[in-house]
Scaffold this motif. Sequence first.
Motif, PDB file in Angstrom:
ATOM      1  N   GLY A 193       0.882  -1.230   0.163  1.00  0.00           N
ATOM      2  CA  GLY A 193      -0.092  -0.076   0.120  1.00  0.00           C
ATOM      3  C   GLY A 193       0.848   1.146  -0.069  1.00  0.00           C
ATOM      4  N   GLY A 194       1.866   1.442  -0.872  1.00  0.00           N
ATOM      5  CA  GLY A 194       2.944   2.274  -0.801  1.00  0.00           C
ATOM      6  C   GLY A 194       2.880   3.495  -1.679  1.00  0.00           C
ATOM      7  N   VAL A 195       1.395   3.473  -2.445  1.00  0.00           N
ATOM      8  CA  VAL A 195       1.375   4.562  -3.458  1.00  0.00           C
ATOM      9  C   VAL A 195      -0.028   5.037  -3.087  1.00  0.00           C
ATOM     10  N   MET A 196      -0.416   6.335  -3.243  1.00  0.00           N
ATOM     11  CA  MET A 196      -1.612   6.888  -3.199  1.00  0.00           C
ATOM     12  C   MET A 196      -1.881   7.585  -4.438  1.00  0.00           C
ATOM     13  N   ALA A 207      -2.949  11.924 -10.294  1.00  0.00           N
ATOM     14  CA  ALA A 207      -1.502  12.174  -9.475  1.00  0.00           C
ATOM     15  C   ALA A 207      -1.256  11.055  -8.696  1.00  0.00           C
ATOM     16  N   MET A 208      -0.024  10.932  -8.266  1.00  0.00           N
ATOM     17  CA  MET A 208       0.365  10.046  -7.572  1.00  0.00           C
ATOM     18  C   MET A 208       1.512  10.407  -6.410  1.00  0.00           C
ATOM     19  N   ALA A 209       1.612   9.956  -5.039  1.00  0.00           N
ATOM     20  CA  ALA A 209       2.552   9.979  -4.281  1.00  0.00           C
ATOM     21  C   ALA A 209       2.894   8.956  -3.563  1.00  0.00           C
ATOM     22  N   GLY A 210       3.906   8.513  -3.379  1.00  0.00           N
ATOM     23  CA  GLY A 210       4.229   7.083  -2.761  1.00  0.00           C
ATOM     24  C   GLY A 210       5.238   7.596  -1.485  1.00  0.00           C
ATOM     25  N   THR A 211       5.635   6.434  -0.631  1.00  0.00           N
ATOM     26  CA  THR A 211       6.286   6.497   0.599  1.00  0.00           C
ATOM     27  C   THR A 211       7.307   5.232   0.403  1.00  0.00           C
ATOM     28  N   ALA A 212       8.535   5.447   0.727  1.00  0.00           N
ATOM     29  CA  ALA A 212       9.411   4.321   1.278  1.00  0.00           C
ATOM     30  C   ALA A 212       9.043   3.657   2.674  1.00  0.00           C
ATOM     31  N   ARG A 220       9.869   8.487   4.188  1.00  0.00           N
ATOM     32  CA  ARG A 220      10.159   9.437   3.043  1.00  0.00           C
ATOM     33  C   ARG A 220       9.171   9.402   1.943  1.00  0.00           C
ATOM     34  N   VAL A 221       8.573  10.462   1.805  1.00  0.00           N
ATOM     35  CA  VAL A 221       7.684  10.704   0.510  1.00  0.00           C
ATOM     36  C   VAL A 221       8.826  10.712  -0.808  1.00  0.00           C
ATOM     37  N   ALA A 222       8.009   9.804  -1.703  1.00  0.00           N
ATOM     38  CA  ALA A 222       8.942   9.673  -2.793  1.00  0.00           C
ATOM     39  C   ALA A 222       8.060   9.561  -4.160  1.00  0.00           C
ATOM     40  N   GLY A 223       8.409   9.879  -5.253  1.00  0.00           N
ATOM     41  CA  GLY A 223       7.634   9.601  -6.341  1.00  0.00           C
ATOM     42  C   GLY A 223       6.497  10.230  -6.816  1.00  0.00           C
ATOM     43  N   VAL A 224       6.429  11.706  -6.446  1.00  0.00           N
ATOM     44  CA  VAL A 224       5.333  12.613  -6.614  1.00  0.00           C
ATOM     45  C   VAL A 224       5.266  12.762  -7.950  1.00  0.00           C
ATOM     46  N   TYR A 225       4.175  12.480  -8.651  1.00  0.00           N
ATOM     47  CA  TYR A 225       3.979  12.731 -10.205  1.00  0.00           C
ATOM     48  C   TYR A 225       2.805  13.093 -10.404  1.00  0.00           C
ATOM     49  N   THR A 226       2.628  13.923 -11.550  1.00  0.00           N
ATOM     50  CA  THR A 226       1.327  14.367 -12.330  1.00  0.00           C
ATOM     51  C   THR A 226       1.654  14.351 -13.467  1.00  0.00           C
ATOM     52  N   PRO A 227       1.040  13.526 -14.377  1.00  0.00           N
ATOM     53  CA  PRO A 227       1.041  13.574 -16.111  1.00  0.00           C
ATOM     54  C   PRO A 227       1.071  15.252 -16.447  1.00  0.00           C
TER      55      PRO A 227
END
Length: 287
Positions: A193-196, A207-212, A220-227
């Motif tokens: 469940g590491g990405v919202m 959009a998405m944002a993940g955590t380690a 740590r928040v990582a992989g924040v991305y919006t097309p």
Amino acid sequence: MPSDDWYLTDDVEEFLARAGEFLRSRPAPHTVHLTVTENLRMRGARVYGDADPEFGVLAGEDGAGVRAAFLRTPPHPAFLTALTEKEAAVLAARLADEGRAVSGVTADRDTAAAFAGAWRRLTGAEVSLHQRMRLYRLGELTVPHPVPPGRARVAGEADRKLLARWYEEFCAAVGEAAVQDPENWADERVRRGGVMFWQDPDGAPVAMAGTAPKVAGQVRVAGVYTPEHLRGRGYAGAVTVEVSRAALESGAEEVLLFTDLANPTSNGLYQRIGYRPVSDFAVYDFG
């Protein structure tokens, strides 16, 4: 071992037995070491590539305790804890003498510059500054207004293909090679469940944002991305707020993230949400 002698190993458990307490003593600046070693410990030595990882530990004065540490998951750059200029030069000489094919270095700004300079002098390699980053720690979480329409949800089994594609797009957008195989990256995020996602009112992810993984009380928040075609609508801020809130609710004592200092938009956004600067880092590439 003398205080200027690095102990090298390719065994993550041995590395953590020697350096784990030191890394956990300052989880914010050591966040990458903590999360990478946790991934290696849980998922195997080849999770970041086809070569075995390498680790190093530098003893403190008179051989007592630990002064510094590094890890490397080839072909990715070495990641160093804070070093003096002399310590960085000693490590560069050790790795160069052993013929280690170091592709670059990531560390706090001064350590990275010292190691890169020593590597250039020792090997004649071309050295270039690839990226300047800033590490942030969450203070008081603040919801930016207006909140875009839609809601957050955790990415699930049906989202694997989209996650893998967005991971590749994210890496391309930030100018980095994918650290992991996209399908494996997606599988691992779904498993824990590491990405919202932020999804629009019709249920489409925008959009998405993940955590380690949480280690030593830090997430740590990582992989924040919006097309690209969906940017500028507040989706990244909204999903980062929710993934940060989830990290706090999971019991995290510190919630952290890195930004590219060349991107004033993201740096301004995270500060509006409540993130505060901790320290600056740099990434150097070696030719």
